[in-house]
Structure formats: C-alpha cells, structure tokens
Design a protein around this motif. Structure first.
Motif, PDB file in Angstrom:
ATOM      1  N   VAL A 150       0.795  -1.222   0.000  1.00 31.15           N
ATOM      2  CA  VAL A 150       0.000   0.000   0.000  1.00 31.15           C
ATOM      3  C   VAL A 150       0.819   1.260   0.000  1.00 31.15           C
TER       4      VAL A 150
ATOM      5  N   ALA B 198      -1.518   5.442  -7.024  1.00 27.37           N
ATOM      6  CA  ALA B 198      -1.846   4.176  -6.366  1.00 27.37           C
ATOM      7  C   ALA B 198      -2.779   3.339  -7.238  1.00 27.37           C
TER       8      ALA B 198
ATOM      9  N   GLN C 103      -1.191   0.994  -9.560  1.00 30.78           N
ATOM     10  CA  GLN C 103      -0.744  -0.264  -8.967  1.00 30.78           C
ATOM     11  C   GLN C 103      -1.903  -1.190  -8.650  1.00 30.78           C
TER      12      GLN C 103
ATOM     13  N   HIS D 161      -4.650  -0.300  -6.716  1.00 30.82           N
ATOM     14  CA  HIS D 161      -5.396   0.057  -5.510  1.00 30.82           C
ATOM     15  C   HIS D 161      -6.595   0.931  -5.866  1.00 30.82           C
ATOM     16  N   THR D 162      -7.729   0.659  -5.254  1.00 30.55           N
ATOM     17  CA  THR D 162      -8.875   1.554  -5.379  1.00 30.55           C
ATOM     18  C   THR D 162      -8.960   2.512  -4.202  1.00 30.55           C
TER      19      THR D 162
ATOM     20  N   LEU E  17      -6.368   3.937  -0.524  1.00 27.98           N
ATOM     21  CA  LEU E  17      -5.035   3.938   0.059  1.00 27.98           C
ATOM     22  C   LEU E  17      -5.156   4.303   1.529  1.00 27.98           C
TER      23      LEU E  17
ATOM     24  N   ALA F 121      -7.554  -0.614 -11.970  1.00 31.58           N
ATOM     25  CA  ALA F 121      -7.647  -0.680 -10.510  1.00 31.58           C
ATOM     26  C   ALA F 121      -8.684  -1.704 -10.078  1.00 31.58           C
TER      27      ALA F 121
ATOM     28  N   GLU G 278      -0.318  -7.274  -3.073  1.00 32.89           N
ATOM     29  CA  GLU G 278      -1.630  -6.977  -2.501  1.00 32.89           C
ATOM     30  C   GLU G 278      -2.152  -5.649  -3.038  1.00 32.89           C
ATOM     31  N   ARG G 279      -3.443  -5.599  -3.226  1.00 30.08           N
ATOM     32  CA  ARG G 279      -4.110  -4.368  -3.652  1.00 30.08           C
ATOM     33  C   ARG G 279      -5.108  -3.962  -2.577  1.00 30.08           C
ATOM     34  N   THR G 280      -5.113  -2.690  -2.256  1.00 31.65           N
ATOM     35  CA  THR G 280      -6.058  -2.182  -1.272  1.00 31.65           C
ATOM     36  C   THR G 280      -7.355  -1.843  -1.990  1.00 31.65           C
ATOM     37  N   THR G 281      -8.425  -2.557  -1.650  1.00 32.88           N
ATOM     38  CA  THR G 281      -9.728  -2.328  -2.262  1.00 32.88           C
ATOM     39  C   THR G 281     -10.798  -2.352  -1.173  1.00 32.88           C
TER      40      THR G 281
END
Length: 781
Positions: free
Chosen positions: A21, A282, A285, A287-288, A290, A530, A762-765
C-alpha cells in the motif's frame, strides 16, 4: 524443491515482497511497473527492469509517464494520454467521420463515461438543496404544478377542470423471484466526444508556454481539464498534475513561473492536487483506495508541513473520499452513558478486544464503482430463480467438474469458478447445457484469442464474444427494450482481468434474474486497471464457488501447476516441450531469443515465427520489449518503418482502450491511418493515435499476454529483470505456450526465489467488505 531442467539447484534469496500500500513515488517507492509503452499492462505485479531508469505504467492501465521533457511530449507522455480521459482525442477523430456506428473501444469507453456521469449526477443530487416538491412525481407533481400555476397567475383555476386525465403508461411486471426497486436501464453507447476546439487549445498552449511547460501538453491538458483548461491552469497551476505524465516537481516549477512568490509548499491548491496525484498513482498499482497514513507520508515527502490538515482539506474539497473500515461504530452513534456503567465503573464490554480501525482515502470514481458493483452483484444473487431444474443437463456433463458447475449455476445467480487452462472446457459445457435448455447463454473472454478458443470449445461461434464486443453491441445478443443485455446466462472467462470500473459497467448491464458466472485462474496476474474483482469475490465468499479438478496436461501444464503452489519442479519433457537456455548477460539474451524465434523453434517444432510469442518482464532495459522488438524486426521483417515506424507485415499490439492489448499485423497505411489486421478484424488507427496506441508486438509483457495463448512462447529473463519477478508473473508467462516453452534464463536463483517467496502484490480495495456486508443467501459456507 528441484530446479528447472538445465538450472543449478540452490536456495532462494531473502528479498522482501513489495509493499502493498505504499504510495508510488519517484525515489525509494515502488513504481507500478517498468513499462512506459502504450500497449502495456499497467497495474498489477511490478515489472521493473532497470531500477535506475524508472519507466511509467502503461496506457491501458491508466498509465502516466515519468517525466515531461522540456523539448516536448515524450513517448511515455503520448502513451499516457490514452488514459484518464485523454482517450477522448482518439474518439473525437471517429466522431468527426460520418461513420454511423461506434467502434468497440469508443462504445466501451462511452458506456463507462455514461455510468460515471450518472453516478456523478446522483451524487450531486444528494448534495444539492432539495427544492420544495422536488421529490414528488406522478399525480402529486401534476397537482403541485397546477397550484403554482394558479398562484402565479399563469393560468386560471378553471383551466384545469376540463383537462382529461393523462393516460397511464403500461407498467412492467415485477420480477417473480423477488421484489426489487426499479432498475435504471443499462447505459447505451454515447456519441464520441467532440475534439478540442482550436480556441481551447490556443488558450491552454498560451498558459503552458508562459509557465515554461511544453506546449505539446495543450491537447492532453484540454482532454483532462476540459475546454476551460487554460483558465483553470492560470488560476490553479497545480491542476497540471491532472495531465498524464506530469510529476509534482514539474507542476511546482510551472506554478512558480505563473504565481511567483504567491505560491508555496503548503498552498491549498498544491496539497489538494498532490492528494489526488498520490491516489491516481496508487490506482496504477491496482489500488482503489489507500491507507490515510500512506497518503500523509507521501505528502510529507513533498515538503507539506501539515499532512493531516492537507488530507482533511482535500476531503472537504471533494478531491478524495474518506472511509472508515473495521472497529466499532462511531462513539456519537453508540456511545455509552455514565449511568450505564457497571459497579466497577467500567462500561459493558470495555475489556473486549476491538477490531482495529483503518482509515482509507479513495477517489470517488473507484469508490462509486465498487459500491455500484457490490449492489449489482447482490441484485443478481437475490433475483435469480433458485428452483431451476437442470438435472438432465447435469447428468449429461462431460466431466465431474463440469457437472458440478452446471448444478451449482442452476441454483445461484452468481457463481465463482476457478481453474487452469484445461478447466475452460467446463464453462463451455455450461454454456452448451444452458443453450440446450432454451436459455440465452453466452461466454465473454478478455481477448479475441480467448473468444476463438471458447468458440471452438462450445462448437458454436455465436456463443462466444469478447467483453468489449458484448458491451459495445458489436457482438452478442444486443440489448432488450429496457437497455439490459438480452441474455439469461453470462459466463465471463479470464475473470482476473476484470477491473472494478469495467465490472461495474458489465453488471449494471445485466437484467434482474440473469445468471453470472465469473471464471478464471486465480494464479495469473491481475487486471491492468484498478481493483481485484475476482479475488475479492472469492475472498468474500458471497456466492457458491466451484474449484475445477481438471489438471492442465503435458509437461508445460505440470510445470505451471507446480508454480501455482510455489514450487519450481523439474519436469520430464521427452518432446522438448520445455527448454531452458542459460545466458550470461542481456546482449546474449537478445541474440538467443532471436535465434529461437527465427530458427530453432520453427525447425524443431514446425511452428512458424509469427506463431511464437516472446514475453519479457518490462518494456525498458537492455532486454525489454523495445530492444527485443527492434532486434526481431531486423531479422524477421526488416524495413525503413515508413508508416510511423511500421512496415507492412510488422507484428504489432494495439491498445484501443485502457486495459486492452490487441495483437495484430500491419497491412498498409494511407491518409486515414494505419491499417491493421487484428485476428481477422480490420482496424484503422488514425494517424494521431499511432504513436500512442501502437507498438511492435513480437515481444510483449506478461500483462499484455494475459488471457491469450500461442503455439510456442519464449520467456526472456535477463539479469536486470530479477526484481520484477513474482509467482503470478512466472505463472502467467510460462503458461502462454500451448506446445512449447523456451526460457531464456539469466536470473540465476532469482527465479526459484520469486516462485517460492514472492506472492501476488496486494491491492487495497473496498469491494470485499462491501460484499461481506450485503445480505446474500447464496453465500458459500
């Protein structure tokens, strides 16, 4: 763990997986990818080739370039103009032509714009003051209008007594499965936007030149900021960060040139623009959203003295949305009064452990897309007929896994199906079974190659479409009278390639009662855009899940299956299905790659060079796609590149829209543009779009190759690609060859280390918690 054939066994390294993240930055922060090519993959695993020379993410992922040179727009800047709204320039060329129909790319982008506009309108309507009577409709609204007309003297009271009652419109019967609120019809393809006016371009160009920025940024600036770009840039120079390819230090210099001493690092305009820029980076990468702490850290690195205040100001200005995840409710909502404490003076459950609270920041476009998608998936789950009798079709299934998928789909509106390449036969069997029951069943693949393979598996070309073709109306059943897709069952293959905005548009287009099956391989690289829709649906366990038990056959299938569980196994390849070619440096890697494609593979396997695909880690570096494509062109199709660097017969990759990489071959060029043959479909790329949306395609990145397969694949791993490797990258790249896989291996122990110890980034969603919070009776146990 054993090594690949020809590889020296050894232990893996101790490199740490990439931060999930941390906000992207130009120094010390993880870049979305090493790719600056317009036909590239974008968000997902970081494809870094040369850390000293950071490349930009790719236009199909909404990428932006690392720098805007003083001489003019760089190659990466032109590439990045394909995203963040700059694709309007491409569509404008088609709008000016008399063609009565939109292209797939234009219609797809138009549908997404339509959805965003409707979401924005709903958002604005909620925020705006409500006029008296504005919430009324039907007869009540007519009566209120009549009263106001009489009060204002516009009409007399008797004028309304003789008016006949308006005829009521026929009502659409409610779905039998469940009572649901009326749905807004799915968005139709909108006309392509008009090109920027000469006046707007001149105004933007004048401001850019005055601030010392390249005047070539005028067109992307107008595309990003609208017709008032010149005025906006003059009053708020940091709006230049909205232009793909512009970095904060460049926007700071532009602002100093225009504002002089009136600007500083804590200027509210600057801090708000920086928050938006960090979140956009972000998104590249995947991420939807952060973590707020990561945003504050990024602002501190940009000389913002009070990051907390800057974040709050950005939220108040509407630049970003604030989300609170985890923990209990807010104190003002469930606070405990003093008289409710126990004898010891403690509130009830005071010592009970609490879930940690996480504060997230996100751009409204992704937040609204995730919320819309979650609501849409819940709607499909709850409106589907649960008592369908597909027992006969289940009994006739060609495999136990196919039977399980058919049986599960009969009782659920949403199903997640996972498996490898061989498991694609199961969705094909489901489509055939549903068609046999008289249902309108279709399968949608990510690429034209995937569509052809699905068509061959079902035996009926009419059942297979691409997602872009389905949404644009160029393929598939079209729309019904309510604007929804005219189908009963849709199977989406290559589901990991679905980004959240595309998935929201797709689900919005499905009618109540339709069934949706998301099918794909969880081990491959994620979407270029994303979000992580397929992974979030699996993790939320909101619907039944079917895991295929059909293994991928042959030595390549055995090798890839081992990689999927973190093992790089030695496999028996009696027919040389898997060959390892060790190299010492990047120069040798390029030489050996050309030799394999042009000579060795055709001679040993009778696979022509145009059916062999080269895959490498990134576009830059000494053995990236640019260098490899140049070398392969010189050997396979030499020429002067008289059509914008291309010659007839060149293999290319075309990016018609963010997230889509379409392989093709150059046929000719004329005043209309570059003529391509993309899998049998003629495509004309306008001259102004060639530089930003077409690249040579003998060599691709793994993200570009996802969802497609070739008879032979040559995977190039030069020494400088080691830090860009991960298990999903290796899994994806090694699985692209059907009959043969050659690995040009120069990364030593970095390969087994990546397979064993570097999982997916990892993706922050927010989609998973949104799905978990919805009432879905079909949730898997």
């Amino acid at each position: 763990m054993t090594a690949l054939p020809g590889e020296t066994p050894g232990t893996g390294g101790t490199d740490t997986p990439q931060d999930a993240v941390s906000p992207p930055d130009e120094a010390g922060a993880q870049e979305p990818t090493a790719d600056a090519d317009p036909a590239s993959d974008g968000a997902g695993a970081a494809e870094v080739v040369d850390p000293a020379s950071t490349e930009a993410a790719e236009p199909d992922a909404g990428a932006e370039a690392e720098a805007a040179s003083a001489e003019g727009t760089t190659e990466a800047e032109a590439a990045s103009a394909d995203t963040e709204g700059a694709s309007a320039d491409a569509a404008s060329a088609d709008a000016a032509s008399p063609a009565p129909e939109l292209s797939e790319a234009q219609a797809e982008l138009a549908a997404q714009r339509e959805l965003r506009e409707r979401i924005e309108q709903r958002k604005a309507a909620k925020a705006a003051p409500i006029a008296a009577g504005a919430g009324l409709s039907g007869t009540a609204a007519d009566l209120l209008a009549a009263v106001r007309a009489v009060e204002s003297g516009e009409k007399t009271g008797s004028a309304f007594f003789a008016s006949p009652a308006p005829a009521q419109a026929p009502r659409r019967p409610a779905p039998a499965a469940a009572q649901q609120p009326p749905r807004t019809p799915a968005p139709q393809a909108a006309p392509a936007p008009q090109s920027a006016s000469p006046e707007a371009l001149d105004a933007a160009r004048a401001v850019l030149v005055e601030g010392g920025a390249p005047e070539a940024l005028a067109r992307p600036a107008v595309g990003a900021l609208g017709e008032q770009a010149g005025e906006l840039l003059r009053t708020d120079p940091w709006q230049l960060l909205a232009v793909p390819g512009v970095r904060p230090e460049q926007a700071d210099g532009f602002a100093r040139a225009l504002l002089g001493a009136d600007c500083g690092p804590d200027d509210g305009r600057r801090t708000a623009a920086l928050v938006g820029w960090v979140l956009e980076r972000a998104a590249l990468q995947g991420h939807t959203a952060l973590d707020a702490e990561a945003v504050r850290a990024a602002l501190a690195e940009r000389a913002v003295s009070d990051p907390d205040a800057a974040v709050l100001d950005a939220v108040e200005e509407g630049v970003a949305l604030l989300f609170r995840e985890g923990g209990d409710e807010e104190p003002d909502e469930v606070g405990t009064d003093a008289d409710e404490t126990d004898e010891g003076g403690l509130a009830p459950d005071a010592d009970a452990p609490r879930e940690p609270v996480r504060i997230l920041l996100g751009l409204d476009r992704y937040a609204l897309a995730e919320e819309s998608l979650a609501d849409g998936l819940a709607r499909l789950v709850n409106t589907c007929e649960k008592a369908a009798d597909w027992a006969e079709a289940t009994a006739a299934a060609p495999s136990p896994s196919a039977a399980e998928l058919i049986r599960t789909t009969a009782a659920a509106g949403l199903v997640a199906h996972s498996g490898g390449e061989a498991a694609r036969a199961e969705p094909a069997a489901l489509i055939a079974a549903a068609r046999g029951l008289g249902l309108r069943a279709f399968g949608a693949a990510h690429s034209e190659d995937g569509r052809r393979r699905l068509s061959a598996a079902t035996g009926d070309p009419d059942t297979a479409v691409t997602l872009a073709g389905l949404l644009s109306g160029a393929q598939g059943p079209g729309r019904d009278e309510d604007g929804a897709l005219a189908l009963d069952l849709l199977v989406v293959l290559d589901a990991p390639q679905l980004d959240v905005e595309g998935a929201a548009v797709l689900v919005e287009a499905l009618a109540d009662g339709a069934r949706l099956v998301l099918s794909g391989d969880p081990g491959v690289l994620g979407s270029a855009g994303a979000g992580r829709v397929f992974a979030d649906v699996l993790a939320a366990r909101t619907c039944p899940q079917v895991v295929s038990r059909t293994p991928d056959p042959g030595p390549i299938g055995e090798l890839v299956s081992g990689i999927g569980i973190g093992e790089l196994n030695q496999v028996d390849a009696p027919g040389k299905e898997v060959v390892i070619v060790p190299v010492r440096d990047a120069g040798e890697a390029v030489h050996r790659t050309v030799q394999l494609v042009a000579d060795s593979v055709p001679r040993a396997f009778s696979i022509p060079a145009d059916e062999t695909q080269v895959i490498t880690v990134g576009h830059g570096g000494a053995a990236g796609t640019r260098v490899l494509n140049e070398a392969l062109k010189q050997r396979l199709n030499p020429g002067p590149g008289r059509f914008g660097g291309f010659d007839p017969g060149d293999r290319v990759v075309h990016v018609p829209a963010p997230g889509r990489a379409v392989p093709g071959v150059v046929r000719s060029a004329d005043a209309e543009g570059l003529h391509l043959d993309c899998g049998g479909v003629p495509v004309v790329v306008p001259q102004e779009r060639v530089e930003s949306s077409v690249r040579h395609g003998w060599a691709l990145s793994a993200h570009q190759a996802a969802g497609m397969r070739w008879p032979a694949a040559v995977v190039v791993l030069p020494g400088d690609a080691a830090q860009g490797l991960s298990r999903p990258w290796v899994y994806t790249a090694f699985g692209r060859g059907e009959r043969h896989l050659s690995v040009v291996h120069g990364v030593d122990q970095a390969l087994p280390h990546a397979v064993a110890q570097v999982p997916a980034q990892e993706r922050t969603t927010r989609l998973r918690p949104l799905l978990e919070a919805l009432p879905t009776p079909d949730a898997a146990s």
